[in-house]
Design an enzyme around this catalytic site. Structure first.
Site, short mmCIF file in Angstrom:
data_model
loop_
_atom_site.label_atom_id
_atom_site.label_comp_id
_atom_site.label_asym_id
_atom_site.label_seq_id
_atom_site.Cartn_x
_atom_site.Cartn_y
_atom_site.Cartn_z
N ASP A 1 -1.54 33.92 -1.00
CA ASP A 1 -1.69 35.38 -1.03
C ASP A 1 -0.68 36.13 -0.16
O ASP A 1 -0.84 37.33 0.08
CB ASP A 1 -3.13 35.76 -0.64
CG ASP A 1 -4.09 35.52 -1.79
OD1 ASP A 1 -3.69 35.73 -2.95
OD2 ASP A 1 -5.23 35.10 -1.54
N ASP B 1 -4.53 34.17 -10.03
CA ASP B 1 -4.22 35.29 -9.13
C ASP B 1 -2.80 35.21 -8.58
O ASP B 1 -2.16 36.21 -8.28
CB ASP B 1 -5.18 35.33 -7.93
CG ASP B 1 -6.58 34.84 -8.23
OD1 ASP B 1 -6.75 34.08 -9.20
OD2 ASP B 1 -7.50 35.20 -7.49
N1 GLY Z 1 -7.40 36.77 -5.30
C1 GLY Z 1 -8.79 36.63 -5.22
C2 GLY Z 1 -9.58 37.52 -6.08
O1 GLY Z 1 -9.12 38.11 -7.03
O2 GLY Z 1 -10.74 37.63 -5.78
#
Ligand code: GLY
Length: 377
Positions: free
Chosen positions: A96, A159
Protein backbone atom coordinates in the site's frame (compact mmCIF):
# COMPACT_ATOMS: atom_id res chain seq x y z
CA UNK A 1 -18.78 15.45 -23.22
CA UNK A 2 -20.84 16.50 -20.18
CA UNK A 3 -24.28 18.02 -20.57
CA UNK A 4 -24.86 21.54 -19.15
CA UNK A 5 -27.49 20.20 -16.73
CA UNK A 6 -24.99 17.68 -15.41
CA UNK A 7 -22.36 20.41 -15.08
CA UNK A 8 -24.74 22.35 -12.87
CA UNK A 9 -25.31 19.32 -10.64
CA UNK A 10 -21.56 18.65 -10.41
CA UNK A 11 -20.74 22.20 -9.33
CA UNK A 12 -23.65 22.38 -6.88
CA UNK A 13 -22.50 19.13 -5.30
CA UNK A 14 -18.90 20.32 -5.16
CA UNK A 15 -20.06 23.53 -3.53
CA UNK A 16 -21.91 21.58 -0.84
CA UNK A 17 -18.85 19.41 -0.33
CA UNK A 18 -16.36 22.25 -0.11
CA UNK A 19 -18.67 24.22 2.18
CA UNK A 20 -18.76 21.30 4.56
CA UNK A 21 -15.07 20.42 4.20
CA UNK A 22 -13.97 23.89 5.19
CA UNK A 23 -15.37 23.22 8.66
CA UNK A 24 -14.36 19.55 8.80
CA UNK A 25 -10.75 20.35 7.83
CA UNK A 26 -10.48 22.99 10.57
CA UNK A 27 -11.77 20.52 13.16
CA UNK A 28 -9.57 17.62 11.99
CA UNK A 29 -6.52 19.69 10.96
CA UNK A 30 -4.09 17.76 13.15
CA UNK A 31 -5.56 14.28 12.74
CA UNK A 32 -5.15 11.53 10.17
CA UNK A 33 -8.73 10.25 10.05
CA UNK A 34 -9.91 6.81 8.98
CA UNK A 35 -13.54 6.76 10.15
CA UNK A 36 -15.91 8.66 12.43
CA UNK A 37 -17.27 7.89 15.85
CA UNK A 38 -20.68 9.55 16.30
CA UNK A 39 -19.86 12.00 13.56
CA UNK A 40 -16.36 12.87 14.83
CA UNK A 41 -13.21 11.85 12.96
CA UNK A 42 -10.95 9.35 14.69
CA UNK A 43 -7.17 9.79 14.44
CA UNK A 44 -4.76 7.16 13.10
CA UNK A 45 -1.58 9.16 13.80
CA UNK A 46 -0.78 6.58 16.47
CA UNK A 47 -1.20 3.77 13.89
CA UNK A 48 1.03 5.42 11.33
CA UNK A 49 1.41 2.36 9.07
CA UNK A 50 -2.37 2.04 8.56
CA UNK A 51 -3.01 1.68 4.82
CA UNK A 52 -5.50 4.55 4.48
CA UNK A 53 -3.25 7.21 5.99
CA UNK A 54 -2.59 8.92 2.66
CA UNK A 55 -6.19 9.77 1.78
CA UNK A 56 -6.73 12.66 4.19
CA UNK A 57 -3.63 14.35 2.76
CA UNK A 58 -4.91 13.57 -0.74
CA UNK A 59 -8.25 15.21 0.04
CA UNK A 60 -6.41 18.26 1.29
CA UNK A 61 -4.37 18.54 -1.94
CA UNK A 62 -7.54 18.20 -4.01
CA UNK A 63 -9.24 20.92 -1.98
CA UNK A 64 -6.16 23.12 -2.21
CA UNK A 65 -6.19 22.72 -5.97
CA UNK A 66 -9.91 23.49 -6.10
CA UNK A 67 -10.04 26.46 -3.72
CA UNK A 68 -6.46 27.77 -3.46
CA UNK A 69 -6.86 27.94 0.33
CA UNK A 70 -3.48 27.60 2.05
CA UNK A 71 -4.72 25.81 5.16
CA UNK A 72 -5.54 22.71 3.08
CA UNK A 73 -1.96 22.63 1.86
CA UNK A 74 -0.51 22.93 5.35
CA UNK A 75 -2.70 20.05 6.60
CA UNK A 76 -1.49 17.90 3.68
CA UNK A 77 2.13 18.75 4.49
CA UNK A 78 1.62 17.80 8.12
CA UNK A 79 0.32 14.34 7.13
CA UNK A 80 3.25 13.84 4.75
CA UNK A 81 5.75 14.59 7.51
CA UNK A 82 4.00 12.32 10.00
CA UNK A 83 4.24 9.46 7.50
CA UNK A 84 8.06 9.57 7.67
CA UNK A 85 7.85 7.42 10.78
CA UNK A 86 6.22 4.71 8.67
CA UNK A 87 8.81 5.06 5.90
CA UNK A 88 11.51 4.08 8.40
CA UNK A 89 9.67 1.00 9.63
CA UNK A 90 10.26 -1.88 7.20
CA UNK A 91 7.62 -4.19 8.66
CA UNK A 92 5.10 -1.36 8.69
CA UNK A 93 5.42 -1.08 4.90
CA UNK A 94 3.51 -3.23 2.44
CA UNK A 95 2.12 -2.96 -1.08
CA UNK A 96 0.00 0.00 0.00
CA UNK A 97 2.95 2.37 -0.37
CA UNK A 98 1.11 3.79 -3.39
CA UNK A 99 -2.00 4.59 -1.36
CA UNK A 100 0.12 6.29 1.28
CA UNK A 101 2.67 8.27 -0.72
CA UNK A 102 1.00 9.06 -4.06
CA UNK A 103 -1.67 11.26 -2.43
CA UNK A 104 0.87 12.88 -0.07
CA UNK A 105 4.56 13.13 -1.00
CA UNK A 106 4.20 12.59 -4.75
CA UNK A 107 1.23 14.99 -4.90
CA UNK A 108 3.31 17.56 -3.04
CA UNK A 109 6.27 17.05 -5.36
CA UNK A 110 4.09 17.39 -8.43
CA UNK A 111 2.78 20.68 -7.04
CA UNK A 112 5.91 22.19 -5.55
CA UNK A 113 8.97 20.25 -6.79
CA UNK A 114 9.92 19.90 -3.12
CA UNK A 115 13.03 17.64 -3.13
CA UNK A 116 12.17 16.12 0.27
CA UNK A 117 8.81 14.98 -1.14
CA UNK A 118 10.49 13.48 -4.19
CA UNK A 119 12.87 11.60 -1.90
CA UNK A 120 9.94 10.19 0.10
CA UNK A 121 8.18 9.08 -3.06
CA UNK A 122 11.28 7.36 -4.40
CA UNK A 123 11.98 5.57 -1.11
CA UNK A 124 8.39 4.31 -1.07
CA UNK A 125 8.67 3.19 -4.72
CA UNK A 126 11.97 1.40 -4.08
CA UNK A 127 10.44 -0.49 -1.20
CA UNK A 128 7.37 -1.39 -3.28
CA UNK A 129 9.58 -2.65 -6.11
CA UNK A 130 11.40 -4.78 -3.52
CA UNK A 131 8.20 -6.75 -2.97
CA UNK A 132 8.30 -8.11 -6.51
CA UNK A 133 8.45 -11.87 -6.97
CA UNK A 134 10.35 -12.39 -10.23
CA UNK A 135 9.27 -16.02 -10.77
CA UNK A 136 5.55 -15.31 -10.41
CA UNK A 137 5.76 -11.75 -11.83
CA UNK A 138 3.63 -10.34 -9.01
CA UNK A 139 4.02 -7.90 -6.13
CA UNK A 140 3.56 -9.41 -2.70
CA UNK A 141 0.62 -7.76 -0.93
CA UNK A 142 0.80 -8.11 2.82
CA UNK A 143 3.40 -9.05 5.45
CA UNK A 144 3.15 -11.91 7.91
CA UNK A 145 2.29 -10.80 11.39
CA UNK A 146 3.51 -12.60 14.52
CA UNK A 147 0.07 -13.92 15.56
CA UNK A 148 -0.64 -15.38 12.10
CA UNK A 149 0.31 -18.89 11.00
CA UNK A 150 -0.15 -18.24 7.29
CA UNK A 151 2.85 -17.34 5.15
CA UNK A 152 1.70 -14.67 2.75
CA UNK A 153 4.80 -14.41 0.59
CA UNK A 154 2.82 -15.75 -2.39
CA UNK A 155 -0.24 -13.51 -1.95
CA UNK A 156 -1.17 -10.83 -4.42
CA UNK A 157 -4.38 -8.78 -4.27
CA UNK A 158 -6.46 -6.79 -6.74
CA UNK A 159 -6.11 -3.58 -4.68
CA UNK A 160 -2.43 -3.45 -5.61
CA UNK A 161 -3.40 -2.26 -9.11
CA UNK A 162 -3.92 1.15 -7.51
CA UNK A 163 -0.39 1.16 -6.07
CA UNK A 164 1.34 0.60 -9.42
CA UNK A 165 1.29 4.28 -10.42
CA UNK A 166 3.92 4.92 -7.74
CA UNK A 167 6.25 2.70 -9.77
CA UNK A 168 5.32 4.32 -13.09
CA UNK A 169 6.01 7.71 -11.50
CA UNK A 170 9.41 6.61 -10.15
CA UNK A 171 10.50 5.31 -13.54
CA UNK A 172 9.58 8.57 -15.18
CA UNK A 173 11.18 10.62 -12.45
CA UNK A 174 14.60 8.97 -12.50
CA UNK A 175 14.52 7.91 -16.14
CA UNK A 176 14.94 4.23 -15.34
CA UNK A 177 12.42 1.68 -16.68
CA UNK A 178 12.91 -0.91 -13.91
CA UNK A 179 10.01 0.27 -11.75
CA UNK A 180 7.59 0.48 -14.68
CA UNK A 181 8.68 -2.97 -15.85
CA UNK A 182 7.71 -4.40 -12.47
CA UNK A 183 4.37 -2.57 -12.49
CA UNK A 184 3.56 -3.73 -15.99
CA UNK A 185 4.54 -7.34 -15.28
CA UNK A 186 2.34 -7.35 -12.16
CA UNK A 187 -0.61 -5.94 -14.13
CA UNK A 188 -0.20 -8.63 -16.80
CA UNK A 189 -0.18 -11.32 -14.10
CA UNK A 190 -3.36 -9.88 -12.60
CA UNK A 191 -5.11 -9.70 -15.99
CA UNK A 192 -4.28 -13.37 -16.54
CA UNK A 193 -4.92 -14.80 -13.08
CA UNK A 194 -7.51 -12.63 -11.31
CA UNK A 195 -9.99 -11.72 -14.04
CA UNK A 196 -12.64 -14.36 -14.67
CA UNK A 197 -14.43 -15.17 -17.90
CA UNK A 198 -17.49 -13.07 -16.95
CA UNK A 199 -15.34 -10.00 -16.15
CA UNK A 200 -15.48 -10.32 -12.35
CA UNK A 201 -12.23 -10.36 -10.36
CA UNK A 202 -10.93 -12.31 -7.39
CA UNK A 203 -9.70 -10.38 -4.38
CA UNK A 204 -6.68 -12.54 -3.52
CA UNK A 205 -4.66 -14.94 -5.66
CA UNK A 206 -2.05 -17.08 -3.97
CA UNK A 207 1.01 -18.10 -5.97
CA UNK A 208 3.79 -20.49 -5.07
CA UNK A 209 6.51 -18.01 -4.07
CA UNK A 210 9.26 -20.44 -5.16
CA UNK A 211 8.13 -21.48 -8.64
CA UNK A 212 5.57 -18.70 -9.28
CA UNK A 213 2.70 -21.05 -10.19
CA UNK A 214 -0.89 -20.17 -9.26
CA UNK A 215 -2.03 -22.07 -6.17
CA UNK A 216 -5.58 -20.84 -5.60
CA UNK A 217 -7.77 -17.78 -5.09
CA UNK A 218 -9.24 -16.58 -1.78
CA UNK A 219 -12.45 -14.67 -1.05
CA UNK A 220 -10.54 -12.11 1.01
CA UNK A 221 -12.68 -9.15 2.02
CA UNK A 222 -15.61 -10.42 -0.05
CA UNK A 223 -18.29 -13.00 0.72
CA UNK A 224 -16.47 -16.15 -0.44
CA UNK A 225 -13.93 -17.57 -2.84
CA UNK A 226 -15.38 -17.15 -6.34
CA UNK A 227 -17.63 -14.24 -5.31
CA UNK A 228 -17.35 -10.61 -6.38
CA UNK A 229 -16.24 -8.20 -3.66
CA UNK A 230 -17.47 -4.92 -5.07
CA UNK A 231 -14.62 -2.69 -3.90
CA UNK A 232 -12.23 -5.16 -5.51
CA UNK A 233 -14.15 -4.81 -8.78
CA UNK A 234 -13.76 -1.04 -8.40
CA UNK A 235 -10.01 -1.32 -7.77
CA UNK A 236 -9.84 -3.52 -10.86
CA UNK A 237 -11.63 -1.06 -13.17
CA UNK A 238 -9.72 1.99 -12.01
CA UNK A 239 -6.41 0.16 -11.58
CA UNK A 240 -6.37 -1.22 -15.12
CA UNK A 241 -7.35 2.16 -16.56
CA UNK A 242 -4.38 3.67 -14.71
CA UNK A 243 -1.98 1.03 -15.99
CA UNK A 244 -3.27 1.72 -19.50
CA UNK A 245 -2.75 5.45 -19.05
CA UNK A 246 0.86 4.87 -18.04
CA UNK A 247 1.79 2.16 -20.56
CA UNK A 248 -0.71 2.36 -23.45
CA UNK A 249 -0.80 -1.45 -23.33
CA UNK A 250 -4.13 -2.38 -25.00
CA UNK A 251 -4.51 -5.44 -22.76
CA UNK A 252 -5.00 -3.14 -19.78
CA UNK A 253 -7.67 -1.06 -21.51
CA UNK A 254 -9.58 -4.16 -22.62
CA UNK A 255 -9.34 -5.62 -19.11
CA UNK A 256 -10.67 -2.40 -17.56
CA UNK A 257 -13.62 -2.49 -20.00
CA UNK A 258 -14.34 -6.11 -19.23
CA UNK A 259 -14.50 -5.50 -15.47
CA UNK A 260 -16.48 -2.29 -16.02
CA UNK A 261 -19.09 -4.12 -18.11
CA UNK A 262 -19.42 -6.75 -15.41
CA UNK A 263 -19.80 -4.08 -12.72
CA UNK A 264 -22.40 -2.09 -14.67
CA UNK A 265 -24.51 -5.15 -15.43
CA UNK A 266 -24.61 -6.01 -11.71
CA UNK A 267 -25.64 -2.61 -10.31
CA UNK A 268 -28.93 -3.16 -8.45
CA UNK A 269 -32.03 -1.20 -9.56
CA UNK A 270 -31.74 1.17 -6.59
CA UNK A 271 -28.15 2.03 -7.60
CA UNK A 272 -26.79 1.20 -4.13
CA UNK A 273 -23.76 -1.08 -4.18
CA UNK A 274 -23.65 -4.15 -1.92
CA UNK A 275 -20.44 -5.34 -0.27
CA UNK A 276 -20.34 -8.30 -2.66
CA UNK A 277 -22.38 -8.85 -5.81
CA UNK A 278 -22.82 -12.47 -4.68
CA UNK A 279 -23.76 -11.91 -1.05
CA UNK A 280 -26.87 -13.82 0.08
CA UNK A 281 -30.15 -12.13 -0.92
CA UNK A 282 -31.21 -11.44 2.66
CA UNK A 283 -27.95 -9.61 3.47
CA UNK A 284 -28.36 -5.90 2.76
CA UNK A 285 -24.90 -4.58 3.71
CA UNK A 286 -23.61 -1.91 1.36
CA UNK A 287 -20.26 -0.45 0.46
CA UNK A 288 -20.55 3.12 -0.79
CA UNK A 289 -16.77 3.32 -1.22
CA UNK A 290 -17.04 0.68 -3.97
CA UNK A 291 -19.48 2.94 -5.82
CA UNK A 292 -17.17 5.96 -5.55
CA UNK A 293 -14.07 4.02 -6.68
CA UNK A 294 -15.88 2.35 -9.57
CA UNK A 295 -17.22 5.73 -10.58
CA UNK A 296 -13.65 7.13 -10.80
CA UNK A 297 -12.67 4.22 -13.03
CA UNK A 298 -15.76 4.52 -15.23
CA UNK A 299 -15.34 8.27 -15.75
CA UNK A 300 -11.65 7.86 -16.58
CA UNK A 301 -12.50 5.01 -18.96
CA UNK A 302 -15.11 7.18 -20.70
CA UNK A 303 -12.43 9.80 -21.34
CA UNK A 304 -10.42 7.24 -23.29
CA UNK A 305 -13.22 6.04 -25.54
CA UNK A 306 -15.41 7.31 -28.36
CA UNK A 307 -19.19 7.18 -28.55
CA UNK A 308 -21.26 5.14 -27.84
CA UNK A 309 -18.96 3.66 -25.17
CA UNK A 310 -18.00 7.06 -23.84
CA UNK A 311 -21.61 7.80 -22.94
CA UNK A 312 -22.18 4.33 -21.55
CA UNK A 313 -19.36 4.58 -18.98
CA UNK A 314 -19.88 8.25 -18.20
CA UNK A 315 -23.60 7.77 -17.56
CA UNK A 316 -22.91 4.80 -15.31
CA UNK A 317 -20.30 6.74 -13.32
CA UNK A 318 -22.56 9.78 -12.97
CA UNK A 319 -25.51 7.66 -11.88
CA UNK A 320 -23.46 6.07 -9.12
CA UNK A 321 -22.38 9.51 -7.90
CA UNK A 322 -25.90 10.94 -7.95
CA UNK A 323 -27.22 7.97 -6.01
CA UNK A 324 -24.50 8.49 -3.41
CA UNK A 325 -25.18 12.21 -3.24
CA UNK A 326 -28.95 11.78 -2.90
CA UNK A 327 -29.00 8.82 -0.52
CA UNK A 328 -25.62 8.16 1.07
CA UNK A 329 -24.04 11.53 1.85
CA UNK A 330 -24.13 13.31 5.15
CA UNK A 331 -24.31 17.01 4.28
CA UNK A 332 -24.49 18.18 7.90
CA UNK A 333 -21.36 20.35 8.34
CA UNK A 334 -21.35 19.75 12.11
CA UNK A 335 -20.40 16.11 11.49
CA UNK A 336 -17.13 14.97 9.92
CA UNK A 337 -18.26 12.08 7.71
CA UNK A 338 -19.43 12.45 4.13
CA UNK A 339 -20.03 9.05 2.55
CA UNK A 340 -22.19 6.75 4.68
CA UNK A 341 -22.49 2.97 4.62
CA UNK A 342 -18.98 1.97 3.60
CA UNK A 343 -17.83 -1.52 4.58
CA UNK A 344 -14.25 -2.67 5.06
CA UNK A 345 -14.85 -6.42 4.72
CA UNK A 346 -17.87 -8.70 4.43
CA UNK A 347 -16.88 -10.95 7.35
CA UNK A 348 -15.95 -8.14 9.75
CA UNK A 349 -18.12 -7.66 12.80
CA UNK A 350 -18.95 -4.08 11.85
CA UNK A 351 -20.46 -2.93 8.57
CA UNK A 352 -21.65 0.31 7.05
CA UNK A 353 -19.65 3.15 8.56
CA UNK A 354 -17.77 6.09 7.09
CA UNK A 355 -14.28 5.60 5.66
CA UNK A 356 -11.91 8.33 4.58
CA UNK A 357 -11.17 6.76 1.22
CA UNK A 358 -14.89 6.66 0.44
CA UNK A 359 -14.90 10.43 0.95
CA UNK A 360 -11.67 10.81 -0.99
CA UNK A 361 -12.82 8.93 -4.10
CA UNK A 362 -16.24 10.61 -4.04
CA UNK A 363 -14.48 13.98 -4.20
CA UNK A 364 -12.03 12.75 -6.83
CA UNK A 365 -14.83 11.40 -9.03
CA UNK A 366 -16.63 14.75 -8.94
CA UNK A 367 -13.41 16.60 -9.77
CA UNK A 368 -12.81 14.29 -12.73
CA UNK A 369 -15.95 15.77 -14.24
CA UNK A 370 -14.38 19.24 -14.06
CA UNK A 371 -10.93 20.50 -14.98
CA UNK A 372 -10.04 20.77 -11.31
CA UNK A 373 -8.70 17.32 -10.45
CA UNK A 374 -5.17 17.05 -9.07
CA UNK A 375 -4.28 13.78 -10.80
CA UNK A 376 -2.60 11.70 -8.10
CA UNK A 377 -2.20 8.40 -9.88
N1 GLY B 1 -6.96 -2.07 0.23
C1 GLY B 1 -7.83 -2.64 1.17
C2 GLY B 1 -9.26 -2.39 0.96
O1 GLY B 1 -9.72 -2.02 -0.10
O2 GLY B 1 -9.96 -2.58 1.91
Amino acid sequence: MIHVKEQQWIWETLEKLTGKMEQVAQRSAHKIPYTTVQGVHDDRTGMISWWTNGFWGGMMWQLYQLTGKEFYRSIAEEVEEKLDKNLLDYLGLDHDNGFKWLPTAVADYRFTQNPASKNRGLLAAGNLAGRYNAKGRFIRAWNDWPHEVENKSGWAIIDCMMNLPLLYWASEEIKDPRFAQIASAHAETVAKNFVREDGSVAHIVEFDPENGGKVRSHGGQGYADGSSWTRGQGWGIYGFVLSYLHTKNELFLQTAKKIADYFISNIPDNGLIPVDFHQPGDVKWEDSSAAAIASCGLIELAKLLDEPLQKKYLDAGLKLLKTLSDHRCNWNADEDDILLKCTAAYHDEEHEFSMIYGDYFFLEALLKLTEKERFLW
